[in-house]
Motif scaffolding. Structure first.
Motif, short mmCIF file in Angstrom:
data_model
loop_
_atom_site.label_atom_id
_atom_site.label_comp_id
_atom_site.label_asym_id
_atom_site.label_seq_id
_atom_site.Cartn_x
_atom_site.Cartn_y
_atom_site.Cartn_z
N PRO A 197 -11.01 -35.77 25.32
CA PRO A 197 -9.98 -36.42 24.47
C PRO A 197 -10.16 -36.27 23.11
N GLU A 198 -11.48 -36.55 22.53
CA GLU A 198 -11.64 -36.47 20.97
C GLU A 198 -11.29 -35.38 20.48
N ARG A 199 -11.56 -34.20 21.13
CA ARG A 199 -11.11 -32.92 20.49
C ARG A 199 -9.66 -32.63 20.72
N LEU A 200 -9.06 -33.14 21.71
CA LEU A 200 -7.64 -33.05 21.69
C LEU A 200 -6.91 -33.97 20.56
N ALA A 201 -7.60 -35.10 20.29
CA ALA A 201 -7.07 -35.91 19.34
C ALA A 201 -7.10 -35.35 17.79
N ALA A 202 -8.43 -34.78 17.72
CA ALA A 202 -8.52 -34.07 16.35
C ALA A 202 -7.56 -32.76 16.33
N TYR A 203 -7.43 -31.92 17.39
CA TYR A 203 -6.50 -30.89 17.42
C TYR A 203 -5.10 -31.45 17.07
N ALA A 204 -4.75 -32.40 17.42
CA ALA A 204 -3.29 -33.17 17.30
C ALA A 204 -3.23 -33.46 15.82
N ASN A 205 -4.29 -34.25 15.27
CA ASN A 205 -4.37 -34.71 14.09
C ASN A 205 -4.05 -33.56 13.10
N THR A 206 -5.27 -32.51 13.07
CA THR A 206 -5.17 -31.45 12.47
C THR A 206 -3.67 -30.63 12.06
N ARG A 207 -3.04 -30.53 13.07
CA ARG A 207 -1.87 -30.02 13.07
C ARG A 207 -0.39 -31.07 12.84
N HIS A 208 -0.91 -32.23 12.69
CA HIS A 208 0.06 -33.41 12.21
C HIS A 208 1.10 -33.44 13.22
N LEU A 209 0.43 -33.60 14.48
CA LEU A 209 1.27 -33.59 15.76
C LEU A 209 1.95 -35.22 15.84
N ASP A 210 3.13 -35.12 16.40
CA ASP A 210 3.61 -36.79 16.46
C ASP A 210 3.37 -37.04 18.05
N THR A 211 2.37 -37.83 18.17
CA THR A 211 2.27 -38.02 19.59
C THR A 211 2.81 -39.25 19.96
N SER A 212 3.92 -39.78 19.63
CA SER A 212 4.41 -40.87 19.98
C SER A 212 5.25 -40.41 21.54
N ASN A 213 5.53 -39.44 21.61
CA ASN A 213 6.02 -38.71 23.06
C ASN A 213 5.43 -37.72 23.45
N TRP A 214 4.17 -37.24 22.92
CA TRP A 214 3.67 -35.98 23.25
C TRP A 214 2.31 -36.39 23.55
N SER A 215 1.74 -36.00 24.72
CA SER A 215 0.31 -36.20 25.10
C SER A 215 -0.27 -35.02 25.37
N LEU A 216 -1.65 -35.01 25.05
CA LEU A 216 -2.32 -33.98 25.25
C LEU A 216 -3.35 -34.18 26.31
N LEU A 217 -3.33 -33.62 27.54
CA LEU A 217 -4.24 -34.05 28.61
C LEU A 217 -5.41 -33.06 29.01
#
Lengths: 219, 253
Positions: A123-143
């Motif tokens: 989960p930490e690596r997925l969160a870092a991936y989302a942060n690095t790419r400035h993904l909007d995770t309000s309705n986007w989940s990485l599983l």
């Protein structure tokens, strides 16, 4: 002389009234037409089985299951954070789709990205991936989750390819292979389409149209 | 100005009258068209069936999916468990060996080896899973398979001891889908299974040598198409679904 002038004025007002009524009818009919076309498009989409049941973990470390997607139109893709080739492109396309859906006012859409390298993608690596790419995770989940569960979900549930070469070690991320399709799921939890989005073909445009149709049909 | 000159001529009046008639008829026609359009919209909205085709162009997978093969975990020659879990992500051929005559085993394994050689010639990686009675698996199994598939990669072959309840599940699935003709052919069926464990074809290799070619052709399709049932957004010049995904310099990545 007054009678013909009055008659002329009366006719002009009647003409304007007729034009106004026609414009009103058209204004009322157009949204109806648009909605009925969306419903027809949604009905015309094929069905490819049910959204699989799964219990995984999202990028915040919270449990995430198919129940979290109930009632929403869902777009799913399959990536891994170490992927140097197609996954950044898939993520960029998903971000574009998310932005366009927001601009079109499609609020009930959810986006999910399943990691096909779940042993590495914590989960930490997925969160870092989302942060690095400035993904909007309000309705986007990485599983992510146990490999067995992810494989069962992706392969048997979505019928999308994932695996790695038999003799490859854990560090050999180039041996990981996976389907590069976006999967569309309707609000009733039925898989309605597989779209190729990585090249210049019209897969992403088709997905946008079908997504909009499913959202309107669900409203 | 004389009164006669301000009055429109009879020709002008007729022309104007015609123009009004034409305008009236056109307006009525437009109104009628709008009513028809509204009625059509209402009918389409209320209709349960699709009146218009979907705009998305789907390319179906050329090899049909007959359902998900029941999961299995069977003992191999060394007593180790092997099954669906280890085969995930890989397409394979599953061969049932009937229990009656050893000669029919030999015949089937020979044909299966021809399938393997056909796939090897096209550099298509495939697994072969042979499910036999425990006696066959223990005594002759791998030795016989090795004899037939000499020179081939042993890693791609797995001889497993049959499990009655799982076999019954598979046979019930084949019967329900009318994929086999009778009981005897069920027990010597050759199954083509995709990377997601989906059943993509059932063959009787003893029927004719041509069946071997059919199985090789279908296996090639499954290898290229993968488990995806249909796909939108393929380039126009693509002849079939590419469901496997990434293909790079190293092959799949």
């Amino acid at each position: 002389m007054a009678a013909p002038v009055l008659e002329h004025r009366r006719r002009r007002w009647v003409g304007l009234l007729v034009v106004g009524v026609l414009a009103l009818v058209a204004a009322l009919a157009l949204p109806l037409l648009r909605e009925s076309r969306a419903r027809l498009r949604a009905r015309g989409l094929p069905g490819f089985g049910a959204l699989p049941t799964f219990r995984l973990t999202d990028q915040t470390g919270r449990p995430f299951s198919d129940a979290d997607l109930r009632g929403a139109v869902v777009v799913a893709d399959f990536i891994f954070t170490r992927c140097p080739t197609v996954c950044p492109l898939l993520t960029a396309k998903m971000a574009r789709l998310q932005r366009q859906a927001r601009e079109a006012g499609l609020s009930s859409v959810r986006f999910v990205s399943f990691s096909v390298d779940p042993r590495y993608d914590t989960p930490e690596r997925l969160a870092a991936y989302a942060n690095t790419r400035h993904l909007d995770t309000s309705n986007w989940s990485l599983l992510t989750g146990p490999l067995e569960d992810v494989e069962a979900t992706v392969l048997e549930g979505f019928r999308v390819m994932m695996g790695r070469d038999a003799d490859a070690g854990d560090d050999d991320f180039l041996s990981i292979f996976h389907g590069e399709h976006f999967v569309l799921v309707d609000a009733d939890g039925r898989i309605r389409g597989y779209y190729r989005v990585v090249d210049d073909s019209d897969g992403l445009e088709s997905l946008q149209r079908d997504l909009e149709a499913l959202v309107h049909a669900a409203d | 100005m004389s009164p006669s000159s301000s009055r429109p001529s009879r020709g002008d009046t007729r022309l104007r009258s015609w123009a009004w008639w034409c305008l009236g008829v056109s307006s009525l026609a437009v109104l009628l068209s709008l009513c028809v359009a509204m009625l059509s919209v209402a009918r389409l909205v209320l209709s349960e069936e699709s009146w218009l085709p979907a705009d998305t162009q789907w390319v179906p997978n050329p090899v049909p999916l007959h359902g998900q093969l029941p999961r299995f975990e069977l003992r191999d020659m060394d007593g180790a468990l092997f099954g669906t879990r280890q085969l995930r992500g890989r397409a394979y051929v599953l061969q049932f060996l009937p229990e009656e005559r050893a000669s029919s085993h030999q015949h089937l394994v020979t044909r299966l080896s021809r399938v393997e050689r056909g796939l090897e010639a096209e550099r298509i990686p495939f697994r072969f899973v042979v499910v036999a009675r425990p006696s066959f698996a223990r005594v002759e199994g791998l030795a016989r398979v090795e004899g037939e598939a000499s020179g081939s990669d042993r890693m791609s072959w797995h001889v497993l001891a049959a499990d009655t309840s799982w076999e019954a599940e598979v046979l019930a699935m084949l019967s329900a889908g009318a994929l086999v003709k009778g009981d005897s052919s069920q027990r010597r069926s050759t199954l083509l299974v995709d990377q997601a464990g989906g059943l993509r074809g059932v063959y009787d290799l003893t029927e004719s040598p041509r069946v071997v070619d059919v199985l090789v052709a279908d296996a090639r399709q499954v290898s290229e198409s993968g488990p995806v049932p249909a796909l939108a957004g393929l380039p126009m010049d693509h002849p079939h679904v590419l469901g496997v995904g990434c293909v790079g310099e190293r092959g799949r990545y």
